[in-house]
Write an enzyme that holds these catalytic residues in place. Sequence first.
Site, PDB file in Angstrom:
ATOM      1  N   LYS A  62     -77.966 -33.999  19.249  1.00  0.00           N
ATOM      2  CA  LYS A  62     -77.052 -33.214  18.409  1.00  0.00           C
ATOM      3  C   LYS A  62     -77.550 -31.788  18.269  1.00  0.00           C
ATOM      4  O   LYS A  62     -78.737 -31.563  18.018  1.00  0.00           O
ATOM      5  CB  LYS A  62     -76.933 -33.893  17.034  1.00  0.00           C
ATOM      6  CG  LYS A  62     -75.923 -33.251  16.109  1.00  0.00           C
ATOM      7  CD  LYS A  62     -75.623 -34.154  14.920  1.00  0.00           C
ATOM      8  CE  LYS A  62     -74.672 -33.484  13.936  1.00  0.00           C
ATOM      9  NZ  LYS A  62     -73.404 -33.066  14.569  1.00  0.00           N
TER      10      LYS A  62
ATOM     11  N   HIS B  47     -79.233 -38.608  12.809  1.00  0.00           N
ATOM     12  CA  HIS B  47     -78.461 -38.559  14.056  1.00  0.00           C
ATOM     13  C   HIS B  47     -79.343 -38.668  15.291  1.00  0.00           C
ATOM     14  O   HIS B  47     -80.564 -38.488  15.220  1.00  0.00           O
ATOM     15  CB  HIS B  47     -77.665 -37.251  14.151  1.00  0.00           C
ATOM     16  CG  HIS B  47     -76.398 -37.273  13.353  1.00  0.00           C
ATOM     17  ND1 HIS B  47     -76.368 -37.014  12.006  1.00  0.00           N
ATOM     18  CD2 HIS B  47     -75.111 -37.538  13.717  1.00  0.00           C
ATOM     19  CE1 HIS B  47     -75.118 -37.105  11.574  1.00  0.00           C
ATOM     20  NE2 HIS B  47     -74.333 -37.422  12.594  1.00  0.00           N
TER      21      HIS B  47
HETATM   22  N1  LIG Z   1     -65.473 -35.534  13.876  1.00  0.00           N
HETATM   23  C1  LIG Z   1     -66.153 -36.593  14.319  1.00  0.00           C
HETATM   24  O1  LIG Z   1     -65.876 -37.751  13.965  1.00  0.00           O
HETATM   25  C2  LIG Z   1     -67.257 -36.374  15.290  1.00  0.00           C
HETATM   26  C3  LIG Z   1     -67.610 -35.106  15.614  1.00  0.00           C
HETATM   27  N2  LIG Z   1     -68.563 -34.878  16.536  1.00  0.00           N
HETATM   28  C4  LIG Z   1     -68.770 -33.492  16.896  1.00  0.00           C
HETATM   29  O2  LIG Z   1     -68.068 -33.254  18.113  1.00  0.00           O
HETATM   30  C5  LIG Z   1     -68.733 -32.218  18.841  1.00  0.00           C
HETATM   31  C6  LIG Z   1     -69.024 -32.728  20.247  1.00  0.00           C
HETATM   32  O3  LIG Z   1     -69.995 -33.734  20.182  1.00  0.00           O
HETATM   33  P1  LIG Z   1     -70.478 -34.464  21.523  1.00  0.00           P
HETATM   34  O4  LIG Z   1     -69.305 -34.984  22.276  1.00  0.00           O
HETATM   35  O5  LIG Z   1     -71.552 -35.372  21.116  1.00  0.00           O
HETATM   36  O6  LIG Z   1     -71.100 -33.217  22.336  1.00  0.00           O
HETATM   37  P2  LIG Z   1     -71.294 -33.081  23.915  1.00  0.00           P
HETATM   38  O7  LIG Z   1     -72.264 -31.977  24.095  1.00  0.00           O
HETATM   39  O8  LIG Z   1     -71.573 -34.407  24.533  1.00  0.00           O
HETATM   40  O9  LIG Z   1     -69.853 -32.617  24.440  1.00  0.00           O
HETATM   41  C7  LIG Z   1     -69.348 -31.325  24.321  1.00  0.00           C
HETATM   42  C8  LIG Z   1     -68.486 -31.066  25.567  1.00  0.00           C
HETATM   43  O10 LIG Z   1     -67.822 -29.832  25.379  1.00  0.00           O
HETATM   44  C9  LIG Z   1     -67.859 -29.169  26.639  1.00  0.00           C
HETATM   45  N3  LIG Z   1     -67.635 -27.734  26.428  1.00  0.00           N
HETATM   46  C10 LIG Z   1     -68.539 -26.781  26.095  1.00  0.00           C
HETATM   47  N4  LIG Z   1     -67.942 -25.578  26.029  1.00  0.00           N
HETATM   48  C11 LIG Z   1     -66.624 -25.781  26.346  1.00  0.00           C
HETATM   49  C12 LIG Z   1     -65.501 -24.934  26.437  1.00  0.00           C
HETATM   50  N5  LIG Z   1     -65.592 -23.600  26.207  1.00  0.00           N
HETATM   51  N6  LIG Z   1     -64.314 -25.469  26.746  1.00  0.00           N
HETATM   52  C13 LIG Z   1     -64.194 -26.788  26.986  1.00  0.00           C
HETATM   53  N7  LIG Z   1     -65.229 -27.657  26.926  1.00  0.00           N
HETATM   54  C14 LIG Z   1     -66.432 -27.147  26.588  1.00  0.00           C
HETATM   55  C15 LIG Z   1     -69.238 -29.493  27.206  1.00  0.00           C
HETATM   56  O11 LIG Z   1     -69.320 -29.244  28.594  1.00  0.00           O
HETATM   57  C16 LIG Z   1     -69.328 -30.952  26.850  1.00  0.00           C
HETATM   58  O12 LIG Z   1     -68.777 -31.772  27.866  1.00  0.00           O
HETATM   59  C17 LIG Z   1     -69.959 -31.842  18.013  1.00  0.00           C
HETATM   60  O13 LIG Z   1     -69.651 -30.732  17.206  1.00  0.00           O
HETATM   61  C18 LIG Z   1     -70.197 -33.069  17.146  1.00  0.00           C
HETATM   62  O14 LIG Z   1     -70.883 -32.795  15.966  1.00  0.00           O
HETATM   63  C19 LIG Z   1     -69.227 -35.891  17.152  1.00  0.00           C
HETATM   64  C20 LIG Z   1     -68.947 -37.177  16.833  1.00  0.00           C
HETATM   65  C21 LIG Z   1     -67.941 -37.532  15.869  1.00  0.00           C
HETATM   66  O1  LIG Z   2     -72.805 -34.973  16.656  1.00  0.00           O
HETATM   67  C1  LIG Z   2     -72.509 -36.130  16.286  1.00  0.00           C
HETATM   68  O2  LIG Z   2     -72.886 -37.149  16.885  1.00  0.00           O
HETATM   69  C2  LIG Z   2     -71.700 -36.277  15.075  1.00  0.00           C
HETATM   70  N1  LIG Z   2     -71.189 -35.197  14.538  1.00  0.00           N
HETATM   71  C3  LIG Z   2     -70.367 -35.147  13.395  1.00  0.00           C
HETATM   72  C4  LIG Z   2     -71.054 -34.420  12.260  1.00  0.00           C
HETATM   73  O3  LIG Z   2     -71.798 -33.462  12.527  1.00  0.00           O
HETATM   74  O4  LIG Z   2     -70.840 -34.778  11.109  1.00  0.00           O
HETATM   75  C5  LIG Z   2     -69.822 -36.500  13.002  1.00  0.00           C
HETATM   76  C6  LIG Z   2     -70.786 -37.621  13.182  1.00  0.00           C
HETATM   77  O5  LIG Z   2     -71.769 -37.515  12.219  1.00  0.00           O
HETATM   78  C7  LIG Z   2     -71.381 -37.623  14.580  1.00  0.00           C
END
Ligand SMILES: NC(=O)C1=CN([C@@H]2O[C@H](COP(=O)(O)OP(=O)(O)OC[C@H]3O[C@@H](n4cnc5c(N)ncnc54)[C@H](O)[C@@H]3O)[C@@H](O)[C@H]2O)C=CC1
Ligand SMILES: O=C(O)C1=N[C@H](C(=O)O)C[C@H](O)C1
Length: 250
Positions: A139, A135
């Site tokens: 992350k 990644h």
């Molecule tokens: N299920 C999937 O397909 C995917 C899951 N993810 C996951 O999604 C999550 C977010 O990833 P990113 O967007 O890259 O992180 P990021 O750090 O860019 O975004 C997180 C956002 O949440 C906000 N935040 C923090 N505390 C908060 C609260 N109490 N209330 C509302 N907003 C709050 C932050 O200010 C930030 O804007 C991670 O756990 C990641 O692993 C990421 C990509 C794909």
């Molecule tokens: O943080 C990310 O970027 C991603 N988070 C998810 C995970 O932890 O599996 C999904 C994807 O891999 C991207």
Amino acid sequence: MIKVSVVGAKGRMGSHVVDAVNGAADIELALALDAGDDLSGITPENTDVVVEFTVPSVSLNNVLALVRQGVDVVVGTTGWTDEKLDQVRAALAEAPRDNQSVFIAPNFAISAVLADYFAKVAAPYFESAEVIELHHPNKVDAPSGTAIHTAHAIADARNAAGLGEVPDNTETDGGSRGQVVDGIHVHAVRLRGLNAHEEVLFGNAGEQLTIRADSFDRISFMPGVLLAVRKIATGDYSGLTVGLDHFLDL
Ligand SMILES: NC(=O)C1=CN([C@@H]2O[C@H](COP(=O)(O)OP(=O)(O)OC[C@H]3O[C@@H](n4cnc5c(N)ncnc54)[C@H](O)[C@@H]3O)[C@@H](O)[C@H]2O)C=CC1
Ligand SMILES: O=C(O)C1=N[C@H](C(=O)O)C[C@H](O)C1
């Protein structure tokens, strides 16, 4: 029109979700909230489905609050354990509306969901199995939620097939053998230039199978997010559902 509110709307994923919602003819954006905003403004009157992409340390509390407020939630944030999932189930049992739903997907990209599925199919046929996830270095959690999900799926398939432990004669390990999830070694790489990638390695004497999924851009997650929103908005999935495979006829 399906009314969607986004929580974590300023994040890498949340901002893509806002764009995807704005680009969908059958979905409209209600509220776009981020850290410091009051989630209590999200109600069944203004929102059909909330999409939650925040950070593992806050996601459970957000989801519990939203369930209590009577809205359905689609969650992409990682960090879910069996104990946390039980708390969501308990909140849903007390939810103010009938048939409320929470949907959680460790990964919304079709390549990753299929890789996970293919790994489950392959798992009973190989003596060895290991997972490598790779990644971007921003992350915050390791290993990835997807890798943990894949490792559990491989372990379940191995157990069902009566396979024993993976062979491993390591006597000294300062951490190089990775985290062991349900008996499966999981390795995490963080590298500038990467987005989200996973390799599942299977081995038998004299042969190897590698299953690899590469998500090069966060737009790869958006069709899965919109599919989940549309499915949850039907009202046909009351309770807790985990995994996009439930919506893909696999
Ligand atoms: N299920 C999937 O397909 C995917 C899951 N993810 C996951 O999604 C999550 C977010 O990833 P990113 O967007 O890259 O992180 P990021 O750090 O860019 O975004 C997180 C956002 O949440 C906000 N935040 C923090 N505390 C908060 C609260 N109490 N209330 C509302 N907003 C709050 C932050 O200010 C930030 O804007 C991670 O756990 C990641 O692993 C990421 C990509 C794909
Ligand atoms: O943080 C990310 O970027 C991603 N988070 C998810 C995970 O932890 O599996 C999904 C994807 O891999 C991207």
